[in-house]
Write a protein that holds these residues in place. Structure first.
Motif, PDB file in Angstrom:
ATOM      1  N   ALA A  18       0.829  -1.205   0.000  1.00 19.62           N
ATOM      2  CA  ALA A  18       0.000   0.000   0.000  1.00 19.62           C
ATOM      3  C   ALA A  18       0.864   1.257   0.000  1.00 19.62           C
ATOM      4  O   ALA A  18       0.561   2.239  -0.691  1.00 19.62           O
ATOM      5  CB  ALA A  18      -0.937   0.002   1.205  1.00 19.62           C
ATOM      6  N   GLU A  19       1.954   1.251   0.745  1.00 18.10           N
ATOM      7  CA  GLU A  19       2.844   2.413   0.771  1.00 18.10           C
ATOM      8  C   GLU A  19       3.554   2.579  -0.564  1.00 18.10           C
ATOM      9  O   GLU A  19       3.713   3.697  -1.061  1.00 18.10           O
ATOM     10  CB  GLU A  19       3.858   2.276   1.906  1.00 18.10           C
ATOM     11  N   LEU A  20       3.972   1.483  -1.174  1.00 19.40           N
ATOM     12  CA  LEU A  20       4.599   1.564  -2.492  1.00 19.40           C
ATOM     13  C   LEU A  20       3.617   2.109  -3.531  1.00 19.40           C
ATOM     14  O   LEU A  20       3.989   2.936  -4.381  1.00 19.40           O
ATOM     15  CB  LEU A  20       5.087   0.183  -2.922  1.00 19.40           C
ATOM     16  N   ARG A  26       1.448   9.236  -6.041  1.00 18.01           N
ATOM     17  CA  ARG A  26       1.840  10.638  -5.828  1.00 18.01           C
ATOM     18  C   ARG A  26       2.657  11.149  -7.007  1.00 18.01           C
ATOM     19  O   ARG A  26       2.461  12.276  -7.473  1.00 18.01           O
ATOM     20  CB  ARG A  26       2.628  10.775  -4.519  1.00 18.01           C
ATOM     21  N   ARG A  27       3.577  10.338  -7.497  1.00 15.16           N
ATOM     22  CA  ARG A  27       4.358  10.738  -8.665  1.00 15.16           C
ATOM     23  C   ARG A  27       3.471  10.891  -9.897  1.00 15.16           C
ATOM     24  O   ARG A  27       3.654  11.807 -10.710  1.00 15.16           O
ATOM     25  CB  ARG A  27       5.458   9.706  -8.928  1.00 15.16           C
ATOM     26  N   HIS A  28       2.488   9.999 -10.017  1.00 11.90           N
ATOM     27  CA  HIS A  28       1.601  10.042 -11.167  1.00 11.90           C
ATOM     28  C   HIS A  28       0.754  11.311 -11.152  1.00 11.90           C
ATOM     29  O   HIS A  28       0.551  11.948 -12.198  1.00 11.90           O
ATOM     30  CB  HIS A  28       0.706   8.800 -11.161  1.00 11.90           C
ATOM     31  N   ARG A  29       0.268  11.696  -9.992  1.00  9.27           N
ATOM     32  CA  ARG A  29      -0.567  12.902  -9.896  1.00  9.27           C
ATOM     33  C   ARG A  29       0.238  14.163 -10.175  1.00  9.27           C
ATOM     34  O   ARG A  29      -0.328  15.182 -10.602  1.00  9.27           O
ATOM     35  CB  ARG A  29      -1.234  13.004  -8.528  1.00  9.27           C
ATOM     36  N   GLN A  30       1.537  14.134  -9.929  1.00 10.22           N
ATOM     37  CA  GLN A  30       2.361  15.277 -10.302  1.00 10.22           C
ATOM     38  C   GLN A  30       2.396  15.440 -11.817  1.00 10.22           C
ATOM     39  O   GLN A  30       2.456  16.560 -12.329  1.00 10.22           O
ATOM     40  CB  GLN A  30       3.770  15.106  -9.753  1.00 10.22           C
ATOM     41  N   PRO A  36      -7.444  11.280  -9.335  1.00 11.74           N
ATOM     42  CA  PRO A  36      -7.978  11.467  -7.977  1.00 11.74           C
ATOM     43  C   PRO A  36      -6.899  11.271  -6.920  1.00 11.74           C
ATOM     44  O   PRO A  36      -5.896  10.586  -7.139  1.00 11.74           O
ATOM     45  CB  PRO A  36      -9.050  10.370  -7.873  1.00 11.74           C
ATOM     46  N   GLU A  37      -7.122  11.879  -5.762  1.00  9.19           N
ATOM     47  CA  GLU A  37      -6.261  11.598  -4.623  1.00  9.19           C
ATOM     48  C   GLU A  37      -6.490  10.164  -4.164  1.00  9.19           C
ATOM     49  O   GLU A  37      -7.570   9.604  -4.338  1.00  9.19           O
ATOM     50  CB  GLU A  37      -6.564  12.573  -3.484  1.00  9.19           C
ATOM     51  N   ARG A 231     -18.972   6.002 -14.218  1.00  9.53           N
ATOM     52  CA  ARG A 231     -18.122   4.890 -13.790  1.00  9.53           C
ATOM     53  C   ARG A 231     -17.777   5.016 -12.313  1.00  9.53           C
ATOM     54  O   ARG A 231     -17.459   6.109 -11.839  1.00  9.53           O
ATOM     55  CB  ARG A 231     -16.838   4.868 -14.629  1.00  9.53           C
ATOM     56  N   PRO A 232     -17.824   3.925 -11.549  1.00  4.68           N
ATOM     57  CA  PRO A 232     -17.410   3.991 -10.136  1.00  4.68           C
ATOM     58  C   PRO A 232     -15.969   4.489 -10.036  1.00  4.68           C
ATOM     59  O   PRO A 232     -15.116   4.113 -10.842  1.00  4.68           O
ATOM     60  CB  PRO A 232     -17.532   2.537  -9.666  1.00  4.68           C
ATOM     61  N   PRO A 233     -15.675   5.351  -9.066  1.00  6.11           N
ATOM     62  CA  PRO A 233     -14.317   5.913  -8.965  1.00  6.11           C
ATOM     63  C   PRO A 233     -13.281   4.862  -8.599  1.00  6.11           C
ATOM     64  O   PRO A 233     -13.568   3.887  -7.911  1.00  6.11           O
ATOM     65  CB  PRO A 233     -14.457   6.975  -7.863  1.00  6.11           C
ATOM     66  N   ASP A 234     -12.067   5.067  -9.098  1.00  2.00           N
ATOM     67  CA  ASP A 234     -10.938   4.221  -8.732  1.00  2.00           C
ATOM     68  C   ASP A 234      -9.672   5.044  -8.891  1.00  2.00           C
ATOM     69  O   ASP A 234      -9.726   6.284  -8.873  1.00  2.00           O
ATOM     70  CB  ASP A 234     -10.904   2.936  -9.569  1.00  2.00           C
ATOM     71  N   LEU A 235      -8.526   4.407  -9.049  1.00  2.00           N
ATOM     72  CA  LEU A 235      -7.259   5.134  -9.120  1.00  2.00           C
ATOM     73  C   LEU A 235      -7.148   6.047 -10.333  1.00  2.00           C
ATOM     74  O   LEU A 235      -6.355   6.979 -10.327  1.00  2.00           O
ATOM     75  CB  LEU A 235      -6.089   4.140  -9.153  1.00  2.00           C
ATOM     76  N   ARG A 236      -7.918   5.792 -11.369  1.00  2.00           N
ATOM     77  CA  ARG A 236      -7.837   6.643 -12.552  1.00  2.00           C
ATOM     78  C   ARG A 236      -9.083   7.494 -12.765  1.00  2.00           C
ATOM     79  O   ARG A 236      -9.064   8.441 -13.541  1.00  2.00           O
ATOM     80  CB  ARG A 236      -7.604   5.802 -13.815  1.00  2.00           C
ATOM     81  N   VAL A 237     -10.189   7.163 -12.087  1.00  2.00           N
ATOM     82  CA  VAL A 237     -11.467   7.833 -12.315  1.00  2.00           C
ATOM     83  C   VAL A 237     -11.864   8.626 -11.075  1.00  2.00           C
ATOM     84  O   VAL A 237     -12.226   8.038 -10.055  1.00  2.00           O
ATOM     85  CB  VAL A 237     -12.572   6.808 -12.658  1.00  2.00           C
ATOM     86  N   PRO A 238     -11.804   9.964 -11.122  1.00  2.00           N
ATOM     87  CA  PRO A 238     -12.274  10.766  -9.991  1.00  2.00           C
ATOM     88  C   PRO A 238     -13.784  10.619  -9.799  1.00  2.00           C
ATOM     89  O   PRO A 238     -14.515  10.315 -10.747  1.00  2.00           O
ATOM     90  CB  PRO A 238     -11.909  12.201 -10.390  1.00  2.00           C
ATOM     91  N   ALA A 239     -14.230  10.839  -8.579  1.00  2.00           N
ATOM     92  CA  ALA A 239     -15.658  10.703  -8.287  1.00  2.00           C
ATOM     93  C   ALA A 239     -16.501  11.670  -9.106  1.00  2.00           C
ATOM     94  O   ALA A 239     -17.662  11.386  -9.422  1.00  2.00           O
ATOM     95  CB  ALA A 239     -15.898  10.930  -6.792  1.00  2.00           C
TER      96      ALA A 239
END
Length: 310
Positions: A18-20, A26-30, A36-37, A231-239
């Motif tokens: 989870a930490e990895l 975090r790098r991807h959002r930069q 999404p956070e 689409r339900p939110p996930d790592l690529r889809v914001p709410a």
């Protein structure tokens, strides 16, 4: 450098994974601030790990976690792929680690009869993408996103309106035409082609209210359509996003402005209805889509990489 230690992934690795994953995101959002956070990375990796028949590998160096890979079998409308999902892998430091992780995990997958492998990889991380490419993976699809806004409407010689249930047969016809376009070169799709009746039955039975349907008419005929999906939110889809889940133009009308008119219309519609972000995806071997959507402002966020083992 201390030797890399690799072992089968297990429950004891979840917190470290989870930490990895959080560090990777975090790098991807930069690189792509619209993503999404990540409020609960543990839940994301658990969703991959708790999938039926999931397995993988975990790597550490001098006691420090440096990477993991987890995959689970997924039916792709017929063929079964061993798929590393969006949260299914992350490495810290040397991206070469992912090659060692895959080498460890993939033997079990093949021993279990799974010779089709896929992985979703953040497109911004060119070194990580390259590491997967050097495992004989190639790019099979892209996930993408863009901002919505008061898009200038493109005419295209069509009239665009919300579709109704009476238009579902035409929507099914256009969806089938899109599937048929994936059969010849260069796609060579092996997904079994449905009949019009089967596709229409799927359209008629969905009552979730998660979809918005738009059609383009020319000379009193429906020549194109777009389906939007909450689409339900996930790592690529914001709410707050809406997904451009399907778009098709009938073959004789392709290249005449139908798709561009529909796209400008739904981007404006999404903006006016409180959706600041739109996501979509396409197959790389769909030459039309892979050129069309980037020209409409969609930026790739993940690549789906694929490998078939003889």
């Amino acid at each position: 450098m201390p030797e890399l230690q690799i072992q089968p992934f297990s429950d004891e690795h979840l917190d470290a994974a989870a930490e990895l994953l959080a560090q990777r995101h975090r790098r991807h959002r930069q690189a792509e601030p619209l993503l999404p956070e990540l409020s609960d990375p543990l839940a994301q990796i658990e969703s991959e790990w708790r999938s039926e028949d999931a397995s993988g590998a975990f790597a550490s160096r001098a006691g420090k976690p440096v990477g993991y890979v987890v995959a689970a079998p997924v039916s792709m409308h017929g063929p079964v792929w061993m798929r590393v999902g969006i949260a299914g892998h992350a490495v810290e430091g040397d991206t070469e680690t992912v090659r060692d992780l895959y080498a460890s995990a993939a033997q079990r997958w093949v021993d279990d009869g799974h010779t089709r492998h896929a992985a979703f990889v953040p497109s911004f991380d060119t070194e990580l993408v390259d590491a997967w490419f050097r495992l004989s993976f190639g790019a099979s699809a892209a996930l993408a996103m863009r901002e919505t806004g008061p898009e200038e409407i493109f005419d295209g010689g069509v009239t665009i309106r919300p579709g109704t249930r009476d238009d579902f047969s035409e929507g099914a016809r256009l969806e089938l035409a899109m599937s048929e376009a994936m059969l010849p070169s260069p796609s060579f799709s092996d997904v079994p082609l449905q009949s019009h009746e089967e596709v229409l039955a799927e359209w008629m039975t969905d009552g979730s209210g998660a979809y918005e349907f738009f059609v383009a008419e020319r000379d009193e005929r429906i020549v194109g359509h777009i389906v939007l999906y909450r689409r339900p939110p996930d790592l690529r889809v914001p709410a707050e996003a809406i997904d451009l889940a399907q778009g098709s133009t009938e073959p004789d009308s392709r290249g005449t402005g139908v798709g561009r008119a529909l796209t400008s219309y739904v981007i404006r519609w999404a903006h006016e209805h409180g959706y600041p972000i739109m996501t979509t995806d396409w197959r790389m071997t769909n030459l039309y889509a892979s050129r069309f959507w980037p020209r409409r402002g969609f930026r790739r966020t993940f690549l789906r990489l694929y490998r078939a083992i003889p």
